[in-house]
Scaffold this motif. Sequence first.
Motif, short mmCIF file in Angstrom:
data_model
loop_
_atom_site.label_atom_id
_atom_site.label_comp_id
_atom_site.label_asym_id
_atom_site.label_seq_id
_atom_site.Cartn_x
_atom_site.Cartn_y
_atom_site.Cartn_z
N SER A 144 0.80 -1.23 0.00
CA SER A 144 0.00 0.00 0.00
C SER A 144 0.83 1.27 0.00
O SER A 144 0.35 2.34 -0.38
N GLY A 145 2.10 1.17 0.44
CA GLY A 145 2.92 2.36 0.56
C GLY A 145 2.66 3.15 1.82
O GLY A 145 3.25 4.21 2.02
N GLU A 146 1.76 2.67 2.71
CA GLU A 146 1.47 3.36 3.96
C GLU A 146 2.70 3.36 4.86
O GLU A 146 3.40 2.35 5.00
N SER A 147 2.99 4.49 5.49
CA SER A 147 4.10 4.57 6.43
C SER A 147 3.77 3.75 7.67
O SER A 147 2.63 3.67 8.10
N MET A 148 4.79 3.14 8.27
CA MET A 148 4.61 2.26 9.43
C MET A 148 4.97 3.04 10.69
O MET A 148 6.14 3.41 10.90
N GLY A 189 -3.72 6.54 1.95
CA GLY A 189 -4.16 6.19 0.61
C GLY A 189 -3.16 5.29 -0.07
O GLY A 189 -1.96 5.60 -0.10
N ASN A 190 -3.62 4.17 -0.61
CA ASN A 190 -2.73 3.19 -1.23
C ASN A 190 -2.04 3.81 -2.45
O ASN A 190 -2.71 4.24 -3.39
N ILE A 191 -0.73 3.85 -2.42
CA ILE A 191 0.03 4.50 -3.49
C ILE A 191 0.49 3.49 -4.54
O ILE A 191 1.15 3.85 -5.52
N LEU A 219 -12.65 4.32 -0.92
CA LEU A 219 -11.88 4.05 -2.12
C LEU A 219 -10.53 4.73 -1.99
O LEU A 219 -10.42 5.86 -1.51
N GLU A 220 -9.47 4.03 -2.41
CA GLU A 220 -8.13 4.58 -2.33
C GLU A 220 -7.28 4.00 -3.45
O GLU A 220 -7.54 2.89 -3.94
N GLY A 221 -6.26 4.73 -3.86
CA GLY A 221 -5.39 4.23 -4.90
C GLY A 221 -4.45 5.29 -5.42
O GLY A 221 -4.51 6.47 -5.01
N PRO A 222 -3.58 4.91 -6.35
CA PRO A 222 -2.61 5.86 -6.90
C PRO A 222 -3.21 6.74 -7.99
O PRO A 222 -3.98 6.26 -8.83
N ILE A 223 -2.89 7.99 -7.94
CA ILE A 223 -3.14 8.89 -9.07
C ILE A 223 -1.93 8.83 -10.01
O ILE A 223 -2.06 8.77 -11.23
N LEU A 224 -0.74 8.82 -9.41
CA LEU A 224 0.51 8.60 -10.11
C LEU A 224 1.29 7.61 -9.26
O LEU A 224 1.68 7.92 -8.14
N LYS A 225 1.45 6.39 -9.75
CA LYS A 225 1.98 5.30 -8.95
C LYS A 225 3.30 5.68 -8.27
O LYS A 225 4.20 6.23 -8.90
#
Length: 889
Positions: free
Chosen positions: A126-130, A324-326, A344-350
Amino acid sequence: MFIDKIKGSFAVLILTLTFNGVFGQENILHQRIELTLGSYTLEQILQQLEKQSDINFSYSDDLVPLNKKVVITRKTRTLRSTLQTILKNTQVDYVVRGNLIILKRAKTKPDPIRYTISGTITDLFSGESMIGATVYLPDLKTGVTSNAYGFYSMTVPPGQYELAYSYIGYKSQSFQVGLSSNLKKDLELVLDTAQLAAVVIIPEVERDKNVTSMVMSAHKMDIKTFGELPYLYGEVDVVRGIKFLPGVSTVGEGAAGFNVRGGSIDQNLILLDEAPVYNSAHYFGLISVFNPDVVKNIQLYKGAIPARYGGAISSVLEVRQKEGNIKKFRGSGGIGIISARLTLEGPILKDKVSFLIAGRSSLGDPTSLGLRSSNFGENTAGFYDLNGKLNFNLDRKNSLYVSGYIGRDNTVFSNDVKNIWGNSTSTIRWNHIFSDKLFSNFTAVISKYDYQIQDFEGISKANWESNIINYNLKADFTYFKNSRHKWEYGASFVVNRYEPGEFLPDPLENTAQPFELEKEHSFEPSFYFSDEYQVNSRITLMVGLRYSLFFNLGGGQVFVYEPTQPKTINTITDTLNYDKGEVIETYHGPEPRVSIKYGLDSKSSLKLSYARTRQYNHLISNTTYSLLTDVWKLSGTHVKPQIADQVALGYFRNFNRNIIETSVEVYFKKTRNVLDFKNGASLLLNQTIETEILQGEGRAYGLELMVSKPAGEFRGWASYSISRTERRIVGNTLEETINNGEYYPADYDKTHNIKLVGIYQLSRLWNVSANFIISSGRAITLPDAKYEYAGIVVPNFSERNQFRVPTQHRLDISATKMGKKRKWKRRKRRYKVKKLVGSWTFSLYNVYGRENVFSLIYQQNSQNSNEPQILKLPILGEAIPAITYNFRF
């Protein structure tokens, strides 16, 4: 032969001279010196030494700090000991040459070479910070945790090391690194799917954190664990979840807010992505405003509050939203008996830009689902939440976050009074990494809370509006100085605008005149610094200082009262008018924070903390149940800020290879300038509200026991708290004194609280959970005598809060069935196959239908006026079943 004898004699002479010099030097240094006790300059002490002995000193005035103050506490000591004492903390050393002592510049040892390992830790998928991930060096037995944005930094000597990364529920990873220069190491952790999906896994280095970390009087909860507990109407609820923790309570079922260690509901700072939330409840307290699908992390501080937080004297509840999932597009949601939600979540620019958007809306009316209709009348209710967030990874050193929240409630009572209220927040944060040791976060916040009460069909058709607006600019820095020191420092600048009430009558139906209470404004700057210092392997020290200032600003007017008389409208002697922006009143002061952890052994530790906190706003209410008509008020000429000092001592120990965690904490909190009210106080649209307010002191003390098992197929905790919360109001007159100046229980005082929580994983697809709560009844005021006047029985209320409602207890259960992954795809081939995972949760709240009494109401008996009656007021009085379907894809 002759030459050899000469050589031997010369060698003996050299050795003799050498040893005589050494022994002579030692004899001089062992000489007993007698000095006069007191405080002297270094020059005066050197002169004393020369006068009473045959030694002389040689030195340069530019080198030796002759004016340095030295305190002599021992009358007799050796010359060596004397020199060590007077030259301590100077850059001066000495050598002995016969009877001459030469003072010279001390040789400084070169700093040992050290290098820094730093980076960010994120979720691979997801790219979420831990937040709070552990970075550990087993060879050195040292480590750090990542901050709220996943950044970590540690400084160690050069060498070959094993570098280990871990986080609860994720696969641990380790690497061999050769550290010969600063190292930038970003890492993406992977969920551990080898075990049952719902079983929490704790890596080895994480298991003793409760013992080894500085944290005490605090709880960090993941939303996954919260989501497995049974809740009212099946709605996962952050605020209800923290009420299962020791030291946290509520005045009763359905009450808005929560009480922490003797604090009132307004003494809690609730933050959503660093924006304050003034009302955390929907449906008047039955459900919280936090959508569980967007919550990433929950942290509650009950004591030992870090220096970076200010503005509330009892607790800090920090809720952070997902970023938001990147990496990939994802969705989640659910539908229950009273609400539906979708995220809903996702990349606009991966890998560069991501979004998150979430909505939640009510479906059913809770007033018909388990509430006592006789207590609420004919009502309708509804609410909605909207959450949004944008995440920009600008480069390796810069990230930008933009987040917002809007929530509204709309309730109609008895078809004629409409209540509308809600929160809205906006947050912009910029993270910048200045170096491998210095991390920064710059934040701008706007938060608003407003409400309206509309009487659109009653006799007095009118509209009442009120709102609070908070603006905040702040900068926070974290400096990882070295392996022993971590500094946190920063500043905050807050502007408040309070509009306590505006009364707008319908000009066609109501002849009353419009009326508006005085608007209030304030400016509140603050600055803080803290140092987490690892003294040695056993002792860690946290020392912090926050300094806050508060300026109550005009325009407006302030009434002046007769100083020797109670404040009433009849004792007003003057009115002072202030221009816009003019300072009306100023308050300021330090807020020190100190914590210390002492490791007894590898399995146990002692922790001690002290914290002073200041609060410059107040919730004006003379009811135990929070109402919309309650007024928030800023400190000013007649209302002083609240100040609390809390001391806590805790013992923490793990058993059975860190599987079982236990803790015992005792605390004492003293509070100044707490608010209470005169008997029969009238607060509604009161322009001289200070005439109804009393201020005094409070105290709270207690013991909290907790046993928890955070991992495995069976998880849960058990806690017991015994506490007292008391107030004392002593005024200049009897009218301004409560209970004859003696301590009395606060409205929310509950002596005993027992909480049991259990979660059991039956199989890969099924898990069950239950919680049981039992507590003493809260303190209330009832008549202690009666007298008859003109045939009417009149109650006499002489002492406040000397009675209690009956003991409260409740059992809740739930079961969740996980569905199998199902694949689905769009008609158009360009869309990839998606996986839908669903689950069903079945819950039963208040299993045995306990009627927990919220309050007792005194009223005349309609059948016999000589026998008054006490009515019990329960809010939830029956078992409430619920079913919820949750999904993600």
